[in-house]
Structures are given as structure tokens and as C-alpha cells.
Design a protein around this motif. Sequence first.
Motif, PDB file in Angstrom:
ATOM      1  N   HIS A  90       0.872  -1.174   0.000  1.00  0.00           N
ATOM      2  CA  HIS A  90       0.000   0.000   0.000  1.00  0.00           C
ATOM      3  C   HIS A  90       0.910   1.225   0.000  1.00  0.00           C
ATOM      4  N   TYR A  91       0.647   2.123  -0.926  1.00  0.00           N
ATOM      5  CA  TYR A  91       1.483   3.324  -1.060  1.00  0.00           C
ATOM      6  C   TYR A  91       0.708   4.594  -0.749  1.00  0.00           C
ATOM      7  N   GLU A  92       1.349   5.488  -0.023  1.00  0.00           N
ATOM      8  CA  GLU A  92       0.847   6.848   0.157  1.00  0.00           C
ATOM      9  C   GLU A  92       1.289   7.709  -1.021  1.00  0.00           C
ATOM     10  N   GLY A 101       9.804  10.961   8.963  1.00  0.00           N
ATOM     11  CA  GLY A 101       8.938  10.003   9.630  1.00  0.00           C
ATOM     12  C   GLY A 101       7.562   9.866   9.005  1.00  0.00           C
ATOM     13  N   LYS A 102       7.382  10.442   7.824  1.00  0.00           N
ATOM     14  CA  LYS A 102       6.080  10.350   7.144  1.00  0.00           C
ATOM     15  C   LYS A 102       6.018   9.041   6.348  1.00  0.00           C
ATOM     16  N   LEU A 103       4.917   8.326   6.506  1.00  0.00           N
ATOM     17  CA  LEU A 103       4.749   7.028   5.868  1.00  0.00           C
ATOM     18  C   LEU A 103       4.727   7.149   4.343  1.00  0.00           C
ATOM     19  N   ILE A 104       5.519   6.290   3.669  1.00  0.00           N
ATOM     20  CA  ILE A 104       5.518   6.207   2.209  1.00  0.00           C
ATOM     21  C   ILE A 104       4.775   4.949   1.773  1.00  0.00           C
ATOM     22  N   PHE A 105       5.102   3.814   2.408  1.00  0.00           N
ATOM     23  CA  PHE A 105       4.460   2.558   2.028  1.00  0.00           C
ATOM     24  C   PHE A 105       4.382   1.601   3.214  1.00  0.00           C
ATOM     25  N   THR A 106       3.502   0.623   3.076  1.00  0.00           N
ATOM     26  CA  THR A 106       3.503  -0.542   3.956  1.00  0.00           C
ATOM     27  C   THR A 106       3.516  -1.778   3.073  1.00  0.00           C
ATOM     28  N   GLU A 107       4.074  -2.831   3.610  1.00  0.00           N
ATOM     29  CA  GLU A 107       4.135  -4.111   2.915  1.00  0.00           C
ATOM     30  C   GLU A 107       3.699  -5.185   3.905  1.00  0.00           C
ATOM     31  N   GLU A 108       2.626  -5.880   3.598  1.00  0.00           N
ATOM     32  CA  GLU A 108       2.161  -6.977   4.435  1.00  0.00           C
ATOM     33  C   GLU A 108       2.579  -8.283   3.784  1.00  0.00           C
ATOM     34  N   SER A 109       3.100  -9.206   4.588  1.00  0.00           N
ATOM     35  CA  SER A 109       3.499 -10.497   4.041  1.00  0.00           C
ATOM     36  C   SER A 109       3.157 -11.605   5.025  1.00  0.00           C
ATOM     37  N   GLU A 131      15.991   8.991  -3.091  1.00  0.00           N
ATOM     38  CA  GLU A 131      15.554   9.400  -1.754  1.00  0.00           C
ATOM     39  C   GLU A 131      15.951   8.360  -0.710  1.00  0.00           C
ATOM     40  N   GLU A 132      16.033   8.810   0.533  1.00  0.00           N
ATOM     41  CA  GLU A 132      16.291   7.923   1.655  1.00  0.00           C
ATOM     42  C   GLU A 132      14.957   7.427   2.200  1.00  0.00           C
ATOM     43  N   VAL A 133      14.921   6.133   2.516  1.00  0.00           N
ATOM     44  CA  VAL A 133      13.717   5.524   3.068  1.00  0.00           C
ATOM     45  C   VAL A 133      14.132   4.750   4.315  1.00  0.00           C
ATOM     46  N   PHE A 134      13.422   4.966   5.404  1.00  0.00           N
ATOM     47  CA  PHE A 134      13.715   4.315   6.672  1.00  0.00           C
ATOM     48  C   PHE A 134      12.676   3.222   6.905  1.00  0.00           C
ATOM     49  N   CYS A 135      13.154   1.982   6.989  1.00  0.00           N
ATOM     50  CA  CYS A 135      12.254   0.826   7.052  1.00  0.00           C
ATOM     51  C   CYS A 135      12.390   0.073   8.371  1.00  0.00           C
ATOM     52  N   TYR A 136      11.256  -0.462   8.808  1.00  0.00           N
ATOM     53  CA  TYR A 136      11.245  -1.342   9.980  1.00  0.00           C
ATOM     54  C   TYR A 136      10.105  -2.344   9.819  1.00  0.00           C
ATOM     55  N   ARG A 172       5.892  -4.458   7.059  1.00  0.00           N
ATOM     56  CA  ARG A 172       7.044  -3.553   6.961  1.00  0.00           C
ATOM     57  C   ARG A 172       6.533  -2.155   6.663  1.00  0.00           C
ATOM     58  N   TYR A 173       7.233  -1.184   7.206  1.00  0.00           N
ATOM     59  CA  TYR A 173       6.889   0.219   7.003  1.00  0.00           C
ATOM     60  C   TYR A 173       8.077   0.920   6.375  1.00  0.00           C
ATOM     61  N   GLY A 174       7.801   1.816   5.445  1.00  0.00           N
ATOM     62  CA  GLY A 174       8.824   2.658   4.845  1.00  0.00           C
ATOM     63  C   GLY A 174       8.440   4.113   5.041  1.00  0.00           C
ATOM     64  N   GLU A 175       9.318   4.882   5.663  1.00  0.00           N
ATOM     65  CA  GLU A 175       9.054   6.289   5.965  1.00  0.00           C
ATOM     66  C   GLU A 175      10.130   7.177   5.365  1.00  0.00           C
TER      67      GLU A 175
END
Length: 149
Positions: free
Chosen positions: A83-85, A127-135, A92-97, A120-123
Motif C-alpha cells: 500500500h502506497y501513500e 517520519g512520514k509514511l511512504i508505504f507498507t508491505e504486508e506479508s 531518496e532515503e527511506v527508513f524501514c522497519y 514492513r513500514y517505509g518512511e
Amino acid sequence: MYRDAIGKRSPKVKNVVERGLVRRFAESIGDLHPIYVDEETGKNSRYGNNIAPPTFPRVFLSGNIEGLKLPGKGLIHGEQIYHYERPLLVEEEVFCYSVIEDYYEKEGSTGKMGFLKMKRYGEDANGKLIFTEESVIIITETVRRAMQV
């Protein structure tokens, strides 16, 4: 087996959407759309830059979840949803957890199977959300037995 891991998360890891890696990724999936690989197309797009293909976050690191020990082989990739915002911009730099969302078991024809649901979250740097990945990772009875030895 992994119920005690539900809710645990990894530390954030910095990743960069590198131009060369985007090109190689696009080549590997057979989609060399100009918005991914042609700089002129990217500059003239509504994003003002090239973007990465939707499944590109698979190459990102998202840190290790303390105490989560998955076997190195025998796991089955069950499902993946993105899912993408907004799109990922090249350079760009993306911070994932990652976060363990759920774990449940079902009886199958070859024994009990475990289903580990991760998100997984990518910000961005703010700290603004860019995407989520569900697996979902499927752990077969054979793998479960090998882990208990």
C-alpha cells in the motif's frame, strides 16, 4: 511457536532508492517503463523524478527483530500486499522497519502449518509514511520439526 513475538518490531534502517538498483530491478522483472529508467521522462513527470517499481521495497533492509529466529530454508512465501501513500522517488532515503502482526496455526494434509504475518513500514526522513508491505510466511510441519531439534 511465534506467538510471543507478536507486536515486536525491528529498529529503523536507512535505505536509498539508488538509480542503478532501480534499473537492475526493472530489468529483472521485465518492466523497463521509462518512468523507472529514463531520466528525462522522470524529470518531465508529475513527480519531477524517476520512481521505483511497486515491488521495489523487497530489496530494502528493515532490521532484525530481536529474538525472532526463522530458519534459513524451507519457508514458503504465502502472500504480499503493498500500500502506497506516494511513489518511491529515485535517490531518496527511506527508513524501514518490520513488525510481527500475528501468528496462527492450521492443520494441513501434511501436518500443522504456522502462518507468520509481518508488516514492513517505509518512511521518509521526517517520519512520514511512504508505504507498507504486508506479508505472510508459511512454516510447514517439516520445518517446524527441524527447528525443534
